[in-house]
Structures are given as C-alpha cells and as structure tokens.
Design a protein around this motif. Structure first.
Motif, PDB file in Angstrom:
ATOM      1  N   MET A   1       0.845  -1.188   0.000  1.00 24.20           N
ATOM      2  CA  MET A   1       0.000   0.000   0.000  1.00 24.20           C
ATOM      3  C   MET A   1       0.883   1.241   0.000  1.00 24.20           C
ATOM      4  SD  MET A   1      -3.162   0.935   2.560  1.00 24.20           S
ATOM      5  CE  MET A   1      -2.093   1.354   3.919  1.00 24.20           C
ATOM      6  N   ASN A   2       0.433   2.307  -0.646  1.00 21.98           N
ATOM      7  CA  ASN A   2       1.207   3.525  -0.706  1.00 21.98           C
ATOM      8  C   ASN A   2       1.377   4.126   0.684  1.00 21.98           C
ATOM      9  OD1 ASN A   2       1.391   3.339  -3.461  1.00 21.98           O
ATOM     10  ND2 ASN A   2      -0.420   4.584  -3.837  1.00 21.98           N
ATOM     11  N   LEU A   3       2.507   4.797   0.884  1.00 25.80           N
ATOM     12  CA  LEU A   3       2.713   5.500   2.135  1.00 25.80           C
ATOM     13  C   LEU A   3       1.725   6.634   2.289  1.00 25.80           C
ATOM     14  CD1 LEU A   3       6.624   5.626   2.176  1.00 25.80           C
ATOM     15  CD2 LEU A   3       5.124   4.011   3.350  1.00 25.80           C
ATOM     16  N   SER A   4       1.322   7.219   1.167  1.00 25.89           N
ATOM     17  CA  SER A   4       0.343   8.301   1.179  1.00 25.89           C
ATOM     18  C   SER A   4      -0.604   8.096   0.009  1.00 25.89           C
ATOM     19  CB  SER A   4       1.032   9.664   1.069  1.00 25.89           C
ATOM     20  OG  SER A   4       0.067  10.690   0.885  1.00 25.89           O
ATOM     21  N   PHE A   5      -1.866   8.452   0.207  1.00 25.71           N
ATOM     22  CA  PHE A   5      -2.833   8.294  -0.874  1.00 25.71           C
ATOM     23  C   PHE A   5      -2.509   9.204  -2.055  1.00 25.71           C
ATOM     24  CE2 PHE A   5      -5.660   6.722   2.607  1.00 25.71           C
ATOM     25  CZ  PHE A   5      -5.837   5.452   2.092  1.00 25.71           C
ATOM     26  N   PHE A   6      -1.751  10.260  -1.799  1.00 23.70           N
ATOM     27  CA  PHE A   6      -1.428  11.194  -2.862  1.00 23.70           C
ATOM     28  C   PHE A   6      -0.167  10.799  -3.620  1.00 23.70           C
ATOM     29  CE2 PHE A   6      -4.138  13.629  -0.009  1.00 23.70           C
ATOM     30  CZ  PHE A   6      -4.975  14.286  -0.895  1.00 23.70           C
ATOM     31  N   ASP A   7       0.470   9.693  -3.218  1.00 24.40           N
ATOM     32  CA  ASP A   7       1.649   9.233  -3.955  1.00 24.40           C
ATOM     33  C   ASP A   7       1.302   8.803  -5.378  1.00 24.40           C
ATOM     34  OD1 ASP A   7       3.248   9.752  -1.840  1.00 24.40           O
ATOM     35  OD2 ASP A   7       3.446   7.673  -1.150  1.00 24.40           O
ATOM     36  N   GLN A   8       0.049   8.418  -5.593  1.00 25.42           N
ATOM     37  CA  GLN A   8      -0.346   7.980  -6.930  1.00 25.42           C
ATOM     38  C   GLN A   8      -0.333   9.124  -7.932  1.00 25.42           C
ATOM     39  OE1 GLN A   8      -4.549   7.115  -7.460  1.00 25.42           O
ATOM     40  NE2 GLN A   8      -5.005   8.028  -5.477  1.00 25.42           N
ATOM     41  N   PHE A   9      -0.344  10.377  -7.453  1.00 24.93           N
ATOM     42  CA  PHE A   9      -0.367  11.522  -8.348  1.00 24.93           C
ATOM     43  C   PHE A   9       1.029  12.086  -8.608  1.00 24.93           C
ATOM     44  CE2 PHE A   9      -4.422  11.626  -5.929  1.00 24.93           C
ATOM     45  CZ  PHE A   9      -5.243  11.243  -6.975  1.00 24.93           C
ATOM     46  N   MET A  10       2.069  11.450  -8.029  1.00 25.07           N
ATOM     47  CA  MET A  10       3.438  11.861  -8.312  1.00 25.07           C
ATOM     48  C   MET A  10       3.874  11.280  -9.647  1.00 25.07           C
ATOM     49  SD  MET A  10       5.131  11.327  -4.532  1.00 25.07           S
ATOM     50  CE  MET A  10       6.743  11.786  -5.153  1.00 25.07           C
ATOM     51  N   SER A  11       4.664  12.035 -10.376  1.00 30.82           N
ATOM     52  CA  SER A  11       5.138  11.564 -11.672  1.00 30.82           C
ATOM     53  C   SER A  11       6.118  10.418 -11.473  1.00 30.82           C
ATOM     54  CB  SER A  11       5.813  12.711 -12.432  1.00 30.82           C
ATOM     55  OG  SER A  11       6.275  12.259 -13.687  1.00 30.82           O
ATOM     56  N   PRO A  12       5.790   9.213 -11.938  1.00 26.62           N
ATOM     57  CA  PRO A  12       6.667   8.055 -11.682  1.00 26.62           C
ATOM     58  C   PRO A  12       7.911   8.087 -12.571  1.00 26.62           C
ATOM     59  CG  PRO A  12       4.827   7.405 -13.051  1.00 26.62           C
ATOM     60  CD  PRO A  12       4.601   8.847 -12.692  1.00 26.62           C
ATOM     61  N   THR A  13       8.970   7.488 -12.090  1.00 27.07           N
ATOM     62  CA  THR A  13      10.208   7.353 -12.847  1.00 27.07           C
ATOM     63  C   THR A  13      10.681   5.911 -12.770  1.00 27.07           C
ATOM     64  OG1 THR A  13      11.533   7.965 -10.908  1.00 27.07           O
ATOM     65  CG2 THR A  13      10.925   9.744 -12.428  1.00 27.07           C
ATOM     66  N   TYR A  14      11.339   5.474 -13.813  1.00 24.22           N
ATOM     67  CA  TYR A  14      11.899   4.115 -13.867  1.00 24.22           C
ATOM     68  C   TYR A  14      13.288   4.214 -14.474  1.00 24.22           C
ATOM     69  CZ  TYR A  14      12.355  -0.873 -14.771  1.00 24.22           C
ATOM     70  OH  TYR A  14      12.796  -2.178 -14.788  1.00 24.22           O
ATOM     71  N   LEU A  15      14.291   3.830 -13.696  1.00 25.43           N
ATOM     72  CA  LEU A  15      15.687   3.943 -14.108  1.00 25.43           C
ATOM     73  C   LEU A  15      16.030   5.381 -14.483  1.00 25.43           C
ATOM     74  CD1 LEU A  15      16.105   0.700 -16.281  1.00 25.43           C
ATOM     75  CD2 LEU A  15      16.728   1.042 -13.884  1.00 25.43           C
ATOM     76  N   GLY A  16      15.465   6.308 -13.734  1.00 28.89           N
ATOM     77  CA  GLY A  16      15.730   7.711 -13.981  1.00 28.89           C
ATOM     78  C   GLY A  16      14.969   8.304 -15.150  1.00 28.89           C
ATOM     79  N   ILE A  17      14.110   7.521 -15.799  1.00 29.29           N
ATOM     80  CA  ILE A  17      13.351   7.997 -16.963  1.00 29.29           C
ATOM     81  C   ILE A  17      11.942   8.356 -16.503  1.00 29.29           C
ATOM     82  CG2 ILE A  17      12.470   7.423 -19.255  1.00 29.29           C
ATOM     83  CD1 ILE A  17      14.720   5.374 -19.483  1.00 29.29           C
ATOM     84  N   PRO A  18      11.479   9.598 -16.696  1.00 27.50           N
ATOM     85  CA  PRO A  18      10.105   9.947 -16.297  1.00 27.50           C
ATOM     86  C   PRO A  18       9.090   9.238 -17.180  1.00 27.50           C
ATOM     87  CG  PRO A  18      11.129  11.773 -17.464  1.00 27.50           C
ATOM     88  CD  PRO A  18      12.206  10.732 -17.269  1.00 27.50           C
ATOM     89  N   LEU A  19       8.232   8.446 -16.571  1.00 31.59           N
ATOM     90  CA  LEU A  19       7.245   7.682 -17.333  1.00 31.59           C
ATOM     91  C   LEU A  19       6.097   8.535 -17.841  1.00 31.59           C
ATOM     92  CD1 LEU A  19       7.058   4.401 -15.223  1.00 31.59           C
ATOM     93  CD2 LEU A  19       8.483   4.936 -17.202  1.00 31.59           C
TER      94      LEU A  19
END
Length: 227
Positions: free
Chosen positions: A1-19
């Motif tokens: 589960m996310n640490l915060s419910f608002f973490d889902q609205f953060m821009s995700p990155t994978y290997l330093g690449i913004p998804l």
C-alpha cells in the motif's frame, strides 16, 4: 500500500526515466490510422462517425473564421479522452492529474483565442470588458472585474480538469483500501463496498469523457467570443 494516498499523483520514474513521457505518447500509438480503401473496418467507421459528429456539433455556433480550429479542438478532445481513460487502468499514471500539464494545454489555447480576437475585431474583444448600459461610476470597477475574470479563465480550465480527476482517483483508492481491509473482518460489508467501487468506476469512466468534452467545449466558447 502507498505510504500516502497522494503518492499515486506523483510523476513516476523508472531507471531515472520519467514515465509521464510514455503516458503522453501512448494515446497517439493507439489511434487507428485511416486507410485509403473505400471500405474500412468497424473501428475506423465508428471513429470517423464520432469525429464528424463531434466536430460539426462543436463548430456549429462558431463563425467560419473559427473553423480553422477544428483540427486542434478535435485532436485535443480525443487526446484528453484517451489520457483520462488510460489512467483508469491498473498500474498506470494519469498525466491530466498534474496541474502543470493542464495549464500547459489551457494557457496557450486561451491566449490564442484572445490574440485572435484582438487582431480580427479589437473593438468587440475589448467591448467584452464593459457590459452595455453600465452606469458611469461602475465603469472602472467592472473593467477591473472583467479583466480579472478574463485572465482567470485558463486557471479555471486547468483546475477543473485536475480537481475532478484527482478527486475521483482518490475516492476510488479510498474505497478500494476500505474493501481490502474489511474483507477478513466483515465480508458482507467488504462485498457491498466492492459493489460501490464498481459503480464508482463506471461513474469515473463517464467523468473522464465528460471532463475532456467540457475542457474543449469551454475552449470553443472562448473562441466563439473572439472569432
């Protein structure tokens, strides 16, 4: 589960690449391309019918000069619908929950309609700042108020789209978390919550389409005032 419910609205990155870059490019890869043949498949026929109906309805109250915006507005409508709908899938990211992106779409288009009005009909465009028949003592106040309302339009466009999608996604996550927690404790309540979540998901699909339509519709109304 996310640490915060608002973490889902953060821009995700994978290997330093913004998804978010992949999320913005994905809708263009899903649209079927038109084919030169007279007979096409059902998907293309349905797509062409939808685009034609939407474009004719959107541009019917606009002058002929504003019909040059047909490609921009129709493309924006399809793009926003695709982004909003793809964001409802599991393990995905919705770029339109970012206020910066929505403002990046709203401000240039709104500014384009304003500059178009100033170039083609400056008297009419400036006349919107002062309603006809205004008493002389109220003229300075109304000009200031109308100017503020004019410059707040792109902010209202961006905030409306962001707030509606963010609220829907957050509510879905809250109800899903409640159903998961209640399943071993109160199965009947968990099943009821799951049914509510299913209905809310259907509502969120409608909201995703309606908010894209409202965004483009308001932009067409701004164009109608200045075209």
């Amino acid at each position: 589960m996310n640490l915060s419910f608002f973490d889902q609205f953060m821009s995700p990155t994978y290997l330093g690449i913004p998804l978010i870059a992949l999320a913005l490019l994905l809708p263009w890869l899903l649209f079927p391309n038109p084919h030169p043949r007279w007979l096409t498949n059902r998907m293309l026929t349905l797509q062409n019918w939808f685009i034609g109906s939407f474009t004719s309805q959107l541009l019917s109250p606009i002058n002929l000069g504003g019909h040059k915006w047909a490609l921009i507005l129709t493309s924006l409508m399809l793009y926003l619908i695709s982004l909003n709908m793809l964001g409802l899938l599991p393990y995905t990211f919705t770029p339109t929950t970012q206020l910066s992106m929505n403002m990046g779409l709203a401000v240039p288009l709104w500014l384009g309609t304003v500059l178009l009005g100033m170039r083609n009909q400056p008297t009419v465009a400036l006349g919107h700042l002062l309603p006809e028949g205004t008493p002389a003592p109220l003229i300075p106040v109304l000009i200031v108020i109308e100017t503020i309302s004019l410059f707040i339009r792109p902010l209202a466009l961006g905030v409306r789209l962001t707030a509606n999608l963010t609220a829907g996604h957050l509510l879905m996550q809250l109800i899903a978390t409640a159903a998961f927690v209640l399943l071993p404790l109160m199965p009947a309540v968990a099943i009821t919550t799951t049914v509510i979540l299913f209905l809310l998901t259907i509502l969120e699909v409608a909201v995703a389409m309606i908010q894209a339509y409202v965004f483009v519709l308001l932009m067409s109304l701004y164009l109608q005032e200045n075209a």
